[in-house]
Scaffold this motif. Structure first.
Motif, PDB file in Angstrom:
ATOM      1  N   ALA A   1      -1.881 -15.117   6.899  1.00 52.15           N
ATOM      2  CA  ALA A   1      -2.532 -14.905   8.194  1.00 52.15           C
ATOM      3  C   ALA A   1      -1.948 -13.711   8.939  1.00 52.15           C
ATOM      4  CB  ALA A   1      -2.409 -16.166   9.044  1.00 52.15           C
ATOM      5  N   GLU A   2      -0.661 -13.441   8.726  1.00 50.03           N
ATOM      6  CA  GLU A   2      -0.017 -12.330   9.421  1.00 50.03           C
ATOM      7  C   GLU A   2      -0.512 -10.968   8.937  1.00 50.03           C
ATOM      8  OE1 GLU A   2       4.346 -13.046  10.116  1.00 50.03           O
ATOM      9  OE2 GLU A   2       3.881 -14.886   9.031  1.00 50.03           O
ATOM     10  N   LEU A   3      -1.068 -10.933   7.733  1.00 42.41           N
ATOM     11  CA  LEU A   3      -1.525  -9.661   7.181  1.00 42.41           C
ATOM     12  C   LEU A   3      -2.728  -9.103   7.942  1.00 42.41           C
ATOM     13  CD1 LEU A   3      -1.321 -10.428   3.345  1.00 42.41           C
ATOM     14  CD2 LEU A   3       0.465  -9.570   4.866  1.00 42.41           C
ATOM     15  N   ASP A   4      -3.432  -9.949   8.680  1.00 48.33           N
ATOM     16  CA  ASP A   4      -4.627  -9.510   9.395  1.00 48.33           C
ATOM     17  C   ASP A   4      -4.331  -8.411  10.406  1.00 48.33           C
ATOM     18  OD1 ASP A   4      -6.012 -11.416   7.965  1.00 48.33           O
ATOM     19  OD2 ASP A   4      -6.123 -12.862   9.614  1.00 48.33           O
ATOM     20  N   ALA A   5      -3.083  -8.309  10.843  1.00 46.23           N
ATOM     21  CA  ALA A   5      -2.724  -7.326  11.865  1.00 46.23           C
ATOM     22  C   ALA A   5      -2.435  -5.946  11.294  1.00 46.23           C
ATOM     23  CB  ALA A   5      -1.504  -7.813  12.646  1.00 46.23           C
ATOM     24  N   ILE A   6      -2.354  -5.807   9.972  1.00 42.61           N
ATOM     25  CA  ILE A   6      -2.020  -4.524   9.347  1.00 42.61           C
ATOM     26  C   ILE A   6      -3.196  -3.558   9.494  1.00 42.61           C
ATOM     27  CG2 ILE A   6      -1.476  -3.370   7.162  1.00 42.61           C
ATOM     28  CD1 ILE A   6       0.037  -5.897   6.352  1.00 42.61           C
ATOM     29  N   ARG A   7      -2.892  -2.321   9.898  1.00 47.67           N
ATOM     30  CA  ARG A   7      -3.933  -1.310  10.119  1.00 47.67           C
ATOM     31  C   ARG A   7      -3.787  -0.091   9.216  1.00 47.67           C
ATOM     32  NH1 ARG A   7      -5.682  -5.105  11.769  1.00 47.67           N
ATOM     33  NH2 ARG A   7      -6.256  -5.736  13.880  1.00 47.67           N
ATOM     34  N   CYS A   8      -2.676   0.050   8.558  1.00 48.46           N
ATOM     35  CA  CYS A   8      -2.431   1.253   7.760  1.00 48.46           C
ATOM     36  C   CYS A   8      -2.982   1.082   6.344  1.00 48.46           C
ATOM     37  CB  CYS A   8      -0.929   1.530   7.696  1.00 48.46           C
ATOM     38  SG  CYS A   8       0.021   0.263   6.829  1.00 48.46           S
ATOM     39  N   PRO A   9      -3.131   2.185   5.599  1.00 50.08           N
ATOM     40  CA  PRO A   9      -3.536   2.073   4.195  1.00 50.08           C
ATOM     41  C   PRO A   9      -2.458   1.386   3.365  1.00 50.08           C
ATOM     42  CG  PRO A   9      -2.956   4.347   4.729  1.00 50.08           C
ATOM     43  CD  PRO A   9      -2.979   3.595   6.029  1.00 50.08           C
ATOM     44  N   VAL A  10      -2.907   0.606   2.385  1.00 44.23           N
ATOM     45  CA  VAL A  10      -1.991  -0.164   1.534  1.00 44.23           C
ATOM     46  C   VAL A  10      -2.352   0.049   0.074  1.00 44.23           C
ATOM     47  CG1 VAL A  10      -1.147  -2.467   0.925  1.00 44.23           C
ATOM     48  CG2 VAL A  10      -1.747  -1.954   3.308  1.00 44.23           C
ATOM     49  N   LEU A  11      -1.363   0.357  -0.747  1.00 46.05           N
ATOM     50  CA  LEU A  11      -1.507   0.360  -2.202  1.00 46.05           C
ATOM     51  C   LEU A  11      -0.715  -0.824  -2.731  1.00 46.05           C
ATOM     52  CD1 LEU A  11      -2.388   1.618  -4.913  1.00 46.05           C
ATOM     53  CD2 LEU A  11      -0.313   3.034  -4.826  1.00 46.05           C
ATOM     54  N   ALA A  12      -1.410  -1.802  -3.287  1.00 50.41           N
ATOM     55  CA  ALA A  12      -0.768  -3.016  -3.794  1.00 50.41           C
ATOM     56  C   ALA A  12      -0.801  -2.984  -5.317  1.00 50.41           C
ATOM     57  CB  ALA A  12      -1.476  -4.258  -3.262  1.00 50.41           C
ATOM     58  N   VAL A  13       0.371  -3.044  -5.933  1.00 53.67           N
ATOM     59  CA  VAL A  13       0.545  -2.854  -7.368  1.00 53.67           C
ATOM     60  C   VAL A  13       1.153  -4.108  -7.981  1.00 53.67           C
ATOM     61  CG1 VAL A  13       1.594  -1.402  -9.144  1.00 53.67           C
ATOM     62  CG2 VAL A  13       0.975  -0.396  -6.914  1.00 53.67           C
ATOM     63  N   GLN A  14       0.640  -4.501  -9.134  1.00 56.93           N
ATOM     64  CA  GLN A  14       1.245  -5.645  -9.820  1.00 56.93           C
ATOM     65  C   GLN A  14       0.997  -5.539 -11.319  1.00 56.93           C
ATOM     66  OE1 GLN A  14       0.498  -9.362  -7.948  1.00 56.93           O
ATOM     67  NE2 GLN A  14       1.730 -10.546  -9.368  1.00 56.93           N
ATOM     68  N   GLY A  15       1.992  -5.947 -12.076  1.00 56.04           N
ATOM     69  CA  GLY A  15       1.843  -6.019 -13.520  1.00 56.04           C
ATOM     70  C   GLY A  15       1.032  -7.236 -13.915  1.00 56.04           C
ATOM     71  N   ILE A  16       0.162  -7.071 -14.871  1.00 55.99           N
ATOM     72  CA  ILE A  16      -0.661  -8.185 -15.328  1.00 55.99           C
ATOM     73  C   ILE A  16       0.211  -9.265 -15.964  1.00 55.99           C
ATOM     74  CG2 ILE A  16      -2.442  -8.806 -17.026  1.00 55.99           C
ATOM     75  CD1 ILE A  16      -3.823  -6.165 -16.378  1.00 55.99           C
ATOM     76  N   ASP A  17       1.360  -8.866 -16.494  1.00 55.29           N
ATOM     77  CA  ASP A  17       2.261  -9.816 -17.146  1.00 55.29           C
ATOM     78  C   ASP A  17       3.427 -10.223 -16.245  1.00 55.29           C
ATOM     79  OD1 ASP A  17       0.750  -9.533 -19.568  1.00 55.29           O
ATOM     80  OD2 ASP A  17       1.773  -7.624 -19.886  1.00 55.29           O
ATOM     81  N   ASP A  18       3.241 -10.114 -14.937  1.00 57.67           N
ATOM     82  CA  ASP A  18       4.301 -10.451 -13.987  1.00 57.67           C
ATOM     83  C   ASP A  18       4.757 -11.902 -14.173  1.00 57.67           C
ATOM     84  OD1 ASP A  18       5.914 -10.948 -11.770  1.00 57.67           O
ATOM     85  OD2 ASP A  18       4.666  -9.763 -10.415  1.00 57.67           O
ATOM     86  N   GLU A  19       6.037 -12.082 -14.442  1.00 56.73           N
ATOM     87  CA  GLU A  19       6.573 -13.420 -14.676  1.00 56.73           C
ATOM     88  C   GLU A  19       6.908 -14.159 -13.383  1.00 56.73           C
ATOM     89  OE1 GLU A  19      10.077 -10.509 -15.200  1.00 56.73           O
ATOM     90  OE2 GLU A  19       7.894 -10.507 -15.329  1.00 56.73           O
TER      91      GLU A  19
END
Length: 267
Positions: free
Chosen positions: A196-214
């Motif tokens: 719910a706290e993420l709703d306040a973010i206004r800047c650009p975001v690059l979200a990265v994750q490995g498909i095999d993230d353990e």
């Protein structure tokens, strides 16, 4: 490279923060601040931040959070609570920026794992003070596989040479390990959730994750995109929980492109 130290007051005592600057002479370049993972430090990043800054034509700040690296260890009676990442984002990071004279700047935050979560929380609390975020394998809620692998880490720390290995990167490996491990395995932490706290973010975001993230599923970054319309996703195959170690070239190129593009779009 010999680190610098900044001094802040936190939890009622003086705390030294280990810092390392990258290309500080580039005063007109964007500033990227690197926030490490739950067992990370300045040294554990190795030369990755310098490579990112070179590719993005930026300067950088790498630091070890209290309890990590060469920063002041946790006090003997200091046990982190469920809000430990909120306190890093809302208290430690602003105090560090003030101590370093960065209060009037809008940095780009580059956070890995817990550091990614802290970056998201900072941008949520202070949306006008962030140029953009690059978050690698961030946590926004607790998953079973995360807890299971943190339990594995506890067993390894108690029964292998893991403390010796962590001693290469931390003056006090017990401070670093148990501060992180105990709170993640504390039963009330299972309800930790910052969606719910993420709703306040206004800047650009690059979200990265490995498909095999353990340590987490792709639901972590996909839910960020649902909450924050300015989010771009990068899901990397043949990659685990540390994309900057498993697929560094891919992450460096994506980060440099993301920062360059969004700097041009900023009025």
């Amino acid at each position: 490279m010999t680190p610098d130290f900044a001094t802040i007051t936190w939890r009622g005592r003086t705390v030294r923060i280990e810092c390392q600057w990258i290309a500080p002479e580039k005063t007109d370049a964007p500033l990227i601040v690197f926030l490490h993972e739950g067992l990370g430090s300045v040294a554990m990043w190795k030369d990755f931040p310098a490579q990112v800054c070179e590719a993005a034509h930026a300067r950088g700040l790498v630091f070890s959070r209290p309890g990590y690296g060469r920063s002041t260890p946790r006090a003997d009676d200091e046990i982190w609570d469920v809000d430990f990442m909120h306190r890093q984002a809302h208290e430690v990071l602003p105090a560090l920026f003030t101590a370093l004279g960065l209060g009037d700047q809008k940095p780009w935050l580059f956070g890995h794992s817990d550091g990614g979560s802290i970056s998201l929380l900072y941008a949520s609390r202070f949306p006008e003070k962030v140029a953009g975020l690059v978050v690698l394998a961030p946590h926004i809620f607790v998953e079973d596989k995360t807890v299971a692998n943190i339990e594995v880490a506890r067993t390894a720390y108690l029964g292998t040479d893991l403390p010796k290995k962590l001693g290469r990167y931390h003056d006090n490996p017990d401070s670093a390990f148990w501060g992180w491990n105990r709170i993640w395995l504390h039963p009330p932490f299972r309800d930790w959730n910052i969606e719910a706290e993420l709703d306040a973010i206004r800047c650009p975001v690059l979200a990265v994750q490995g498909i095999d993230d353990e340590y987490g599923t792709l639901a972590q970054i996909r839910d960020i995109a649902t909450r924050v319309p300015t989010t771009e996703l990068l899901e990397i195959p043949e990659c685990g929980h540390s994309p900057h170690r498993d697929q560094p070239d891919r992450v460096i190129v994506a980060t440099a492109s993301f920062i360059t593009k969004n700097r041009r779009q900023t009025p």
